[in-house]
Design a protein around this motif. Sequence first.
Motif, short mmCIF file in Angstrom:
data_model
loop_
_atom_site.label_atom_id
_atom_site.label_comp_id
_atom_site.label_asym_id
_atom_site.label_seq_id
_atom_site.Cartn_x
_atom_site.Cartn_y
_atom_site.Cartn_z
N ASP A 84 22.65 -34.73 -12.13
CA ASP A 84 23.92 -34.45 -11.38
C ASP A 84 24.86 -34.48 -12.38
N CYS A 85 26.17 -34.71 -11.91
CA CYS A 85 27.36 -34.93 -12.59
C CYS A 85 27.29 -35.98 -13.20
N SER B 28 19.31 -33.04 -17.22
CA SER B 28 18.24 -32.62 -16.21
C SER B 28 17.01 -32.89 -16.69
N ASN C 4 28.95 -26.58 -1.53
CA ASN C 4 29.49 -27.96 -2.10
C ASN C 4 31.14 -27.66 -1.42
N ALA D 48 23.25 -31.15 -8.49
CA ALA D 48 22.16 -31.42 -9.31
C ALA D 48 21.57 -30.20 -9.72
N ILE E 40 31.91 -30.63 -10.48
CA ILE E 40 30.89 -29.94 -11.15
C ILE E 40 31.35 -29.30 -12.36
N GLY F 197 24.64 -37.79 -7.31
CA GLY F 197 24.05 -36.73 -6.52
C GLY F 197 24.65 -35.39 -6.28
#
Lengths: 317, 396
Positions: free
Chosen positions: B280-281, B251, B375, B232, B383, B229
Motif C-alpha cells: 500500500d501507499c 509489494s 478509490n 494496495a 496513490i 491500506g
Amino acid sequence: MAEVLDVALRLIVIVVVFLALPLVVGQMEHKAMAHMQSRLGPMYAGGFHGWAQLIADGVKFVQKEDVIPAAADRRVFALAPAVALVPYLVVLVVIPVGPGLFGVDLDAGLFFVLAVMGVGVLGAIMAGWASGNKYSVLGGMRAAAQLVSYELPLVLAASSVAMAAGTLSLNGIVEQWRWWWLPWQAVGAVVFFVAGLAELRRPPFDMPIAESEIIMGPMTEYTGLRFALFMLAEYAGIVVLSALTTVLFLGGWHGPLLPGPVWTLLKVLALAFVVIWVRVSYPRLREDQLQKLAWVGLVPLALLQLALTGVVKLIAA
Amino acid sequence: MTGEPRATGAFQERVVGVGSGAGAVAPRELATEDMVLNIGPQHPSTHGVLRLRLTLDGERIIGAEPIIGYMHRGAEKLFEVRDYRQIIVLANRHDWLSAFANELGVVIAVERMLGMEVPQRAVWARTLLAELNRVLNHLMFLGSYPLELGAITPVFYAFNERETLQHVMEEISGGRMHYMFNRVGGLKEDLPLGWLDRAAAAVADVRRRLPDIEALIAGNEIFLARTVGVGALSPETIMQYGVSGPIARASGVDFDLRRDEPYLAYGELPVRVVTRTAGDCHARFEVLLDQVKASLDLADACLERMRDLPPGPINQRLPKILKAPEGHTYAWTESPLGINGYYLVSRGEKTPWRLKLRSASFNNVQVLRELLPGNLVADMIAILGSMFFVVGDIDK
C-alpha cells in the motif's frame, strides 16, 4: 446623543479590530510558519522583518483583474465572498473583550454567535456551485459534507459552558468564570476548538480547499479582491474562533496583573498560534475520516462533557 | 446547460455548470450522473504534465485513464543523431531526479560494446555517486509526498538535506541536477583533494538529521490513516505491468539489480534490499525512507573503500571519433525509480542505429488504471504521489 456616539464608537472599534487582527494573525502565520520550516518568511516589505507584507499583498490583490468565468452564475459568484466574510464581522459585535467592553450584550449571545457563524460556510458552498468548475463543485460538496460533522460537537461543547454559567450571554459567561472551570470544561474546550478548526476549513481539516487535490476548491476561479476577501474571511475566522474559545473556556479577560483586554488579546493570539502550529505539523484528513472523528470521537466526548457539567452543577447546588 | 451528453469512449461526458443537475433529475428520479474530471495536464499533484482522465461518481473514481505524452521530447530519435558523448547529455534528462543513474546506463552500454575496462577508481566513484543520487532522489519523495497529503513542513527538511548532498555533487561536477560527470571509460575528472572527507561529512549530516523528517511524518496518525491500506498493489499486478524499483519492492517483489545482477562495484558491497509486503501507499513510503538509510550505508562503504584505493587514472583516453562496433547490447541498471534500461544497436557508426530507452516511470504509471478505480479523489492523490514517477521519465 451620547448613546448614539457610544454605539458608533463601539462599532468603529470593532471594524478596526476586525480589519487589523486578521492581518496580525496572517503576519504571525507567515513568520511563525517560516521559522518552523527553517525559512525567514517575508523580510523586505515595510523594512522591518517584512511587517507590511500583507498590506502589500492587499494592494496587489486590488490591482488584479476581477475575472468571472463565463460559465459562472454571476450573481451568486459575486456574492459568495461577502457571505463568507460578513458573519465573522457580525460575531465580533457580541464578543466581550474586557469588563463592559463589548459591542452589544445579547441575552442569547452564544446562540446568536453559533447561528451566525454557521452562515459563513454557505459562502464556500455558494462559491463552489457558482464557479462552474468541477474542482469547485467538489470543494463545495466537501464543505457541505464537513458541515454535517462539526456543527453538532461545536454546539454541544458550547452548551456545556452555558449550562455551567447558567446564562447564554457571553458577557455573563465570562463574569461567572472561575479558574477551576479550566479542568472542569477541558474536554469541552478541546472538542470546541477542534470542531471550530473544521468549521474554518483550516488544516488538518482543509479538505474543501486541498490544493494538492482539487486546486483551491471553491476558491479556484476567484481572483483579485474577491479572492482576498476569502483569505480575509479565513483569518477573521481564526480570530473569531480563538476569541470564542477564549471567552467560553479560558475565562476571557480574567487574569492576574495585566488589564483585562490585554489578557483577552494574549489568549486570542496564543490560540491563533496553536491554529498555525497545527497547520505546520499535520497532514490533511480525508472527508470521511473527519466524519468518523466527529461522530465517534467528538460527539461522545461532548456528550460526556455535558453529563459531567450537569453532575457537578447538581452536586454544587 | 442540459444539452445532449457527448459520448466519448465508454463514458459520457457532461459539462458541469449551473443547474446541470436539474436535467438529470427529471426523467430518472434523482439519478446521479458521472462526471469526467481531468487531473492535469496542469495540476499541482502530477509533478509536471501527466494527465489522468477520471470518471467520477461523486468523489468515487469509477474509471481512470492515464494519458501520457505531453512532455514527449523524442529522446530516442534524438539519440540516433548524436555521438556517444552527446547522448549522455540527453540521456541524463529524461528522469531529472536521477541524472547520474541515467548517464550510467548509457556509458555502461557503450563500454560493454567496446569491451572497455574502466579504471577501479572510476568504478567505485560511480557507485558512490549513484548512491548519493539515489538519496537525493528519494529525499525529494520524502518531501513531496507529505506535501500532497497536506503536511507542508517535511519538504523544507528534505530540501535542506538535498542541499547538503547537492553541495558535494556540485563541487565535483558543477551541476546540481544534470551532472554530466560520466564519460565513456570513466568519469570526467578526478575528485578534488579532500572531497572524500567533505562527502563523508555530508553523508553523516544527512544520516544524523534524517530522523527529524521521520519523526515529523512517519508515525503521524493522520498520515497513517491516509496511507495504510490505501492503493494496495499485488505482486501479480506488479509482474503483469512490469512495475519495478521501490514500488515493486513495497509489494514484496524482492528484486534489485544491484544485488541480483551486480554492475559497477555492487558485487563487492553488502547491498541491503529493502522490501515490504503490504504493497500500500504506506509500504511504498517506508521502502523509500528505508532505502535512503541503506543508500547512505552503501555510500559510506564506497567512501571507505575509495580511501584505500591506490592512485591511478579515473578515465580512459578516448579516440577523437568514438565508434561502437557493430552489434547490440542491453544495459539495465537499478535507477532510483526502478529499472532503467538502454538497448543499444550499433552498425559501427559514431551514432547508435537505435537506442531504446526502457524507463521505470513509464511502466510504473500504467498500473494506475487498475489501481485507482474504487478509490476517492483524496486517495487518488495519496496513490499518485506514492507511485513516485517523473513525467520526463514517462514521456521520454
